[in-house]
Motif scaffolding. Structure first.
Motif, PDB file in Angstrom:
ATOM      1  N   UNK A   1       0.839  -1.211   0.000  1.00 10.01           N
ATOM      2  CA  UNK A   1       0.000   0.000   0.000  1.00 10.01           C
ATOM      3  C   UNK A   1       0.870   1.256   0.000  1.00 10.01           C
ATOM      4  N   UNK A   2       1.920   1.262   0.810  1.00  8.64           N
ATOM      5  CA  UNK A   2       2.832   2.420   0.850  1.00  8.64           C
ATOM      6  C   UNK A   2       3.534   2.617  -0.489  1.00  8.64           C
ATOM      7  N   UNK A   3       3.964   1.518  -1.102  1.00  8.37           N
ATOM      8  CA  UNK A   3       4.624   1.617  -2.410  1.00  8.37           C
ATOM      9  C   UNK A   3       3.666   2.193  -3.448  1.00  8.37           C
ATOM     10  N   UNK A   4       2.436   1.693  -3.457  1.00  9.99           N
ATOM     11  CA  UNK A   4       1.441   2.195  -4.410  1.00  9.99           C
ATOM     12  C   UNK A   4       1.140   3.673  -4.168  1.00  9.99           C
ATOM     13  N   UNK A   5       1.055   4.071  -2.909  1.00  6.25           N
ATOM     14  CA  UNK A   5       0.814   5.483  -2.603  1.00  6.25           C
ATOM     15  C   UNK A   5       1.986   6.355  -3.045  1.00  6.25           C
ATOM     16  N   UNK A   6       3.201   5.838  -2.906  1.00  7.59           N
ATOM     17  CA  UNK A   6       4.386   6.578  -3.356  1.00  7.59           C
ATOM     18  C   UNK A   6       4.361   6.748  -4.872  1.00  7.59           C
ATOM     19  N   UNK A   7       4.051   5.665  -5.581  1.00  7.11           N
ATOM     20  CA  UNK A   7       3.942   5.738  -7.044  1.00  7.11           C
ATOM     21  C   UNK A   7       2.839   6.710  -7.439  1.00  7.11           C
ATOM     22  N   UNK A   8       1.719   6.648  -6.706  1.00  5.83           N
ATOM     23  CA  UNK A   8       0.598   7.546  -6.998  1.00  5.83           C
ATOM     24  C   UNK A   8       0.987   9.006  -6.773  1.00  5.83           C
ATOM     25  N   UNK A   9       1.825   9.276  -5.774  1.00  8.48           N
ATOM     26  CA  UNK A   9       2.236  10.658  -5.525  1.00  8.48           C
ATOM     27  C   UNK A   9       3.098  11.204  -6.666  1.00  8.48           C
ATOM     28  N   UNK A  10       3.719  10.287  -7.427  1.00 12.63           N
ATOM     29  CA  UNK A  10       4.566  10.706  -8.543  1.00 12.63           C
ATOM     30  C   UNK A  10       3.748  10.866  -9.829  1.00 12.63           C
ATOM     31  N   UNK A  11       2.919   9.860 -10.139  1.00 10.38           N
ATOM     32  CA  UNK A  11       2.198   9.917 -11.425  1.00 10.38           C
ATOM     33  C   UNK A  11       0.711  10.206 -11.290  1.00 10.38           C
TER      34      UNK A  11
ATOM     35  N   UNK B   1      -2.163   8.551 -10.517  1.00 15.11           N
ATOM     36  CA  UNK B   1      -3.140   7.736 -11.242  1.00 15.11           C
ATOM     37  C   UNK B   1      -4.468   7.630 -10.514  1.00 15.11           C
ATOM     38  N   UNK B   2      -4.499   7.861  -9.204  1.00 19.59           N
ATOM     39  CA  UNK B   2      -5.741   7.658  -8.452  1.00 19.59           C
ATOM     40  C   UNK B   2      -6.757   8.777  -8.654  1.00 19.59           C
ATOM     41  N   UNK B   3      -6.351   9.848  -9.298  1.00 19.05           N
ATOM     42  CA  UNK B   3      -7.291  10.939  -9.569  1.00 19.05           C
ATOM     43  C   UNK B   3      -7.969  10.814 -10.919  1.00 19.05           C
ATOM     44  N   UNK B   4      -7.675   9.773 -11.664  1.00 19.18           N
ATOM     45  CA  UNK B   4      -8.307   9.603 -12.969  1.00 19.18           C
ATOM     46  C   UNK B   4      -9.696   9.017 -12.800  1.00 19.18           C
ATOM     47  N   UNK B   5     -10.558   9.347 -13.726  1.00 17.93           N
ATOM     48  CA  UNK B   5     -11.931   8.847 -13.682  1.00 17.93           C
ATOM     49  C   UNK B   5     -11.955   7.322 -13.800  1.00 17.93           C
ATOM     50  N   UNK B   6     -11.119   6.765 -14.667  1.00 16.51           N
ATOM     51  CA  UNK B   6     -11.061   5.317 -14.853  1.00 16.51           C
ATOM     52  C   UNK B   6     -10.692   4.619 -13.547  1.00 16.51           C
ATOM     53  N   UNK B   7      -9.658   5.110 -12.868  1.00 18.33           N
ATOM     54  CA  UNK B   7      -9.229   4.501 -11.604  1.00 18.33           C
ATOM     55  C   UNK B   7     -10.351   4.559 -10.573  1.00 18.33           C
ATOM     56  N   UNK B   8     -10.982   5.715 -10.442  1.00 17.64           N
ATOM     57  CA  UNK B   8     -12.050   5.877  -9.449  1.00 17.64           C
ATOM     58  C   UNK B   8     -13.218   4.943  -9.743  1.00 17.64           C
ATOM     59  N   UNK B   9     -13.559   4.784 -11.021  1.00 15.70           N
ATOM     60  CA  UNK B   9     -14.651   3.877 -11.392  1.00 15.70           C
ATOM     61  C   UNK B   9     -14.309   2.420 -11.083  1.00 15.70           C
TER      62      UNK B   9
END
Length: 161
Positions: A33-43, A45-53
């Motif tokens: 989870x921490x690794x994914x959050x770190x990657x998300x802070x760089x690129x 991806x969690x703010x995209x509509x596709x990801x949220x859906x």
């Protein structure tokens, strides 16, 4: 023979993860989870509509609510992913026997392993969960369907060539 080797290694990997104590398992999930959050802070991806859906769909499907901690979603996605790969590999191993046989075995064998896996978790002070077996089954079915599509595309490609 190589596919048999891969399947055996993959099943051993699944049982390895299941043999972790609750604390070790939680630490693994927290790390991912921490690794994914770190990657998300760089690129981001969690703010995209596709990801949220996709995230909302998975939460409602697997938990029947949208209020689920990220770590829990990571854990269940790992279940899905492990069995997606196992279903895919099992389908490929048996695909030479035809689509019906390979589909039946490609779903049945991983589902049997998922059931045994959940049962054996009680010996490591972890709970068994029918919901986890259902998530594993959904991963297996998705992996088999992916295998069917790939084999059909490959066969169409060979026919045109």
């Amino acid at each position: 023979m190589f596919l048999v080797f891969l399947i055996v290694v993959w099943v051993l990997t699944i049982f390895y993860f299941s043999s972790r104590t609750p604390v070790e398992s939680s630490q693994q999930s927290n790390l991912v989870t921490k690794i994914l959050k770190k990657i998300d802070s760089i690129i981001d991806f969690s703010n995209t509509k596709l990801f949220k859906n996709i995230e909302l769909f998975m939460k409602k499907l697997w938990f029947r609510t949208q209020y689920v901690p990220a770590e829990m979603l990571v854990r269940k996605t790992a279940h899905f992913g492990l069995y997606f790969i196992l279903g895919f590999l099992t389908y490929l191993l048996f695909q030479k026997y035809g689509i019906i046989i390979s589909t039946i075995i490609g779903i049945s064998l991983p589902n049997l392993i998922a059931t045994i896996d959940e049962y054996t978790q009680q010996y490591y002070n972890r709970g068994s969960s029918l919901n986890d077996v259902i998530i594993d089954l959904s991963g297996t079915i998705s992996g088999v369907l992916f295998g069917i599509v790939l084999v059909l595309i490959f066969k169409l490609f060979l026919k045109k060539k």
